[in-house]
Design a protein around this motif. Structure first.
Motif, PDB file in Angstrom:
ATOM      1  N   LYS A  70       0.809  -1.252  -0.028  1.00 13.05           N
ATOM      2  CA  LYS A  70       0.086  -0.013   0.090  1.00 13.05           C
ATOM      3  C   LYS A  70       0.942   1.214  -0.052  1.00 13.05           C
ATOM      4  CE  LYS A  70      -3.236   2.290   2.735  1.00 13.05           C
ATOM      5  NZ  LYS A  70      -3.970   2.565   3.876  1.00 13.05           N
ATOM      6  N   ASN A  71       2.045   1.268   0.722  1.00 15.61           N
ATOM      7  CA  ASN A  71       2.803   2.375   0.922  1.00 15.61           C
ATOM      8  C   ASN A  71       3.600   2.603  -0.246  1.00 15.61           C
ATOM      9  OD1 ASN A  71       3.700   1.058   4.170  1.00 15.61           O
ATOM     10  ND2 ASN A  71       2.464   2.948   3.688  1.00 15.61           N
ATOM     11  N   LEU A  72       3.885   1.500  -1.088  1.00 13.99           N
ATOM     12  CA  LEU A  72       4.651   1.655  -2.506  1.00 13.99           C
ATOM     13  C   LEU A  72       3.594   2.342  -3.465  1.00 13.99           C
ATOM     14  CD1 LEU A  72       6.526  -1.861  -2.722  1.00 13.99           C
ATOM     15  CD2 LEU A  72       7.132   0.289  -2.002  1.00 13.99           C
ATOM     16  N   ASP A  73       2.734   2.187  -3.493  1.00 12.57           N
ATOM     17  CA  ASP A  73       1.627   2.953  -4.288  1.00 12.57           C
ATOM     18  C   ASP A  73       1.157   4.341  -3.891  1.00 12.57           C
ATOM     19  OD1 ASP A  73      -0.131   2.127  -6.402  1.00 12.57           O
ATOM     20  OD2 ASP A  73      -1.871   2.111  -5.344  1.00 12.57           O
ATOM     21  N   LEU A  74       1.957   4.977  -3.032  1.00 13.07           N
ATOM     22  CA  LEU A  74       1.788   6.339  -2.691  1.00 13.07           C
ATOM     23  C   LEU A  74       2.405   7.062  -3.778  1.00 13.07           C
ATOM     24  CD1 LEU A  74       2.934   6.382   1.086  1.00 13.07           C
ATOM     25  CD2 LEU A  74       0.553   6.989   0.147  1.00 13.07           C
ATOM     26  N   THR A  75       1.801   8.237  -3.974  1.00 11.52           N
ATOM     27  CA  THR A  75       2.515   9.248  -5.094  1.00 11.52           C
ATOM     28  C   THR A  75       3.488  10.160  -4.479  1.00 11.52           C
ATOM     29  OG1 THR A  75       0.818  10.750  -5.169  1.00 11.52           O
ATOM     30  CG2 THR A  75       0.569   8.896  -6.893  1.00 11.52           C
ATOM     31  N   ILE A  76       4.325  10.830  -5.177  1.00  5.29           N
ATOM     32  CA  ILE A  76       5.118  11.896  -4.413  1.00  5.29           C
ATOM     33  C   ILE A  76       4.117  13.044  -4.256  1.00  5.29           C
ATOM     34  CG2 ILE A  76       7.109  13.495  -5.020  1.00  5.29           C
ATOM     35  CD1 ILE A  76       7.878  10.314  -4.815  1.00  5.29           C
ATOM     36  N   ALA A  77       3.112  13.296  -5.117  1.00  3.18           N
ATOM     37  CA  ALA A  77       2.277  14.220  -4.571  1.00  3.18           C
ATOM     38  C   ALA A  77       1.755  14.096  -3.423  1.00  3.18           C
ATOM     39  CB  ALA A  77       1.245  14.477  -5.717  1.00  3.18           C
ATOM     40  N   ASP A  78       1.216  12.832  -2.795  1.00  5.71           N
ATOM     41  CA  ASP A  78       0.637  12.571  -1.644  1.00  5.71           C
ATOM     42  C   ASP A  78       1.533  13.153  -0.529  1.00  5.71           C
ATOM     43  OD1 ASP A  78      -1.587  11.201  -2.650  1.00  5.71           O
ATOM     44  OD2 ASP A  78      -0.482   9.189  -2.733  1.00  5.71           O
ATOM     45  N   ILE A  79       2.710  12.672  -0.702  1.00 10.62           N
ATOM     46  CA  ILE A  79       3.821  13.014   0.324  1.00 10.62           C
ATOM     47  C   ILE A  79       4.068  14.551   0.377  1.00 10.62           C
ATOM     48  CG2 ILE A  79       6.129  12.574   1.133  1.00 10.62           C
ATOM     49  CD1 ILE A  79       6.095   9.792  -0.365  1.00 10.62           C
ATOM     50  N   VAL A  80       4.159  15.068  -0.719  1.00  6.16           N
ATOM     51  CA  VAL A  80       4.437  16.715  -0.611  1.00  6.16           C
ATOM     52  C   VAL A  80       3.302  17.216  -0.195  1.00  6.16           C
ATOM     53  CG1 VAL A  80       4.595  18.551  -2.600  1.00  6.16           C
ATOM     54  CG2 VAL A  80       6.080  16.533  -2.835  1.00  6.16           C
ATOM     55  N   ARG A  81       2.031  16.787  -0.529  1.00  9.73           N
ATOM     56  CA  ARG A  81       0.697  17.697   0.023  1.00  9.73           C
ATOM     57  C   ARG A  81       0.818  17.434   1.655  1.00  9.73           C
ATOM     58  NH1 ARG A  81      -2.060  15.300  -4.512  1.00  9.73           N
ATOM     59  NH2 ARG A  81      -2.526  17.048  -5.803  1.00  9.73           N
ATOM     60  N   GLU A  82       1.309  16.132   2.294  1.00 10.09           N
ATOM     61  CA  GLU A  82       1.244  16.039   3.526  1.00 10.09           C
ATOM     62  C   GLU A  82       2.054  16.898   4.317  1.00 10.09           C
ATOM     63  OE1 GLU A  82       0.211  14.968   7.025  1.00 10.09           O
ATOM     64  OE2 GLU A  82      -0.838  14.120   5.307  1.00 10.09           O
ATOM     65  N   ILE A  83       3.311  17.147   3.820  1.00  9.58           N
ATOM     66  CA  ILE A  83       4.748  17.633   4.355  1.00  9.58           C
ATOM     67  C   ILE A  83       4.403  19.179   4.141  1.00  9.58           C
ATOM     68  CG2 ILE A  83       7.052  17.992   4.692  1.00  9.58           C
ATOM     69  CD1 ILE A  83       7.022  14.981   4.233  1.00  9.58           C
ATOM     70  N   ASP A  84       4.340  19.701   2.743  1.00  8.00           N
ATOM     71  CA  ASP A  84       4.398  20.858   2.489  1.00  8.00           C
ATOM     72  C   ASP A  84       3.130  21.611   2.123  1.00  8.00           C
ATOM     73  OD1 ASP A  84       7.211  21.009   2.641  1.00  8.00           O
ATOM     74  OD2 ASP A  84       7.607  20.978   0.513  1.00  8.00           O
ATOM     75  N   GLY A  85       1.976  20.862   2.233  1.00  5.10           N
ATOM     76  CA  GLY A  85       0.825  21.401   1.918  1.00  5.10           C
ATOM     77  C   GLY A  85       0.317  21.367   0.441  1.00  5.10           C
ATOM     78  N   ASP A  86      -0.521  22.326   0.020  1.00  6.99           N
ATOM     79  CA  ASP A  86      -0.976  22.122  -1.467  1.00  6.99           C
ATOM     80  C   ASP A  86      -0.211  23.625  -2.201  1.00  6.99           C
ATOM     81  OD1 ASP A  86      -2.624  20.806  -3.283  1.00  6.99           O
ATOM     82  OD2 ASP A  86      -3.728  22.340  -3.325  1.00  6.99           O
ATOM     83  N   LYS A  87       0.685  24.252  -1.542  1.00  9.23           N
ATOM     84  CA  LYS A  87       1.025  25.529  -2.202  1.00  9.23           C
ATOM     85  C   LYS A  87       1.542  25.102  -3.605  1.00  9.23           C
ATOM     86  CE  LYS A  87       3.401  29.842  -1.206  1.00  9.23           C
ATOM     87  NZ  LYS A  87       4.273  30.454  -0.213  1.00  9.23           N
ATOM     88  N   LEU A  88       2.438  24.366  -3.682  1.00 10.95           N
ATOM     89  CA  LEU A  88       3.014  23.911  -4.915  1.00 10.95           C
ATOM     90  C   LEU A  88       2.219  23.912  -6.137  1.00 10.95           C
ATOM     91  CD1 LEU A  88       5.842  23.418  -6.271  1.00 10.95           C
ATOM     92  CD2 LEU A  88       5.392  20.843  -5.701  1.00 10.95           C
TER      93      LEU A  88
END
Length: 143
Positions: A70-88
């Motif tokens: 399940k973790n291997l199916d995470l996208t880089i966008a999922d991680i970026v949103r969790e840490i840096d938010g949606d600003k990018l």
């Protein structure tokens, strides 16, 4: 483009995924050394990501961090949103708070296209893809 926290988190999750694919658990010292990050900083990041389900951890002498399918199916966008938010993915290229379609900044239209391309690329990039590329030695995490 990413915060330092996000950079370390992305590198750590990809490293953990690669190292734990055979069922191994990876300790903080090995992760820190493997991605070239400060041990204390990466420990705090991974503790938070573990609580949120982005990575798993087991305490004890045979403990460490690992990832499942399940973790291997995470996208880089999922991680970026969790840490840096949606600003990018939605913010103004000049950092203006009031920039919008009806009130555009001087670079609004050009930056909107770049922002959309980055979002699309990161949403299509899954952790598994990076593990595969590392295994094929097409990419690297540390020199």
């Amino acid at each position: 483009m990413f915060s330092k926290t996000c950079e370390y988190a992305l590198r750590a999750l990809i490293y953990i995924a690669q190292q734990s694919k055979n069922g191994d658990r990876i300790g903080i010292k090995d992760i820190s050394k493997g991605i070239g990050s400060p041990e204390y900083f990466i420990a705090k990041i991974l503790q938070d990501l573990s609580r949120k389900g982005f990575v798993h951890s087991v305490k004890g002498p045979n403990g460490g961090f690992y990832m499942d399918n399940k973790n291997l199916d995470l996208t880089i966008a999922d991680i970026v949103r969790e840490i840096d938010g949606d600003k990018l993915f939605s913010g103004c290229g000049l950092g203006l708070e009031q920039c919008s379609e009806t009130h555009p900044c001087p670079i609004h239209d050009q930056f909107k296209n770049i922002r959309n391309n980055i979002r699309e690329m990161l949403e299509q990039s899954k952790i598994q893809m990076f593990v595969d590329n590392l295994d094929l030695q097409l990419t690297y995490l540390k020199r």
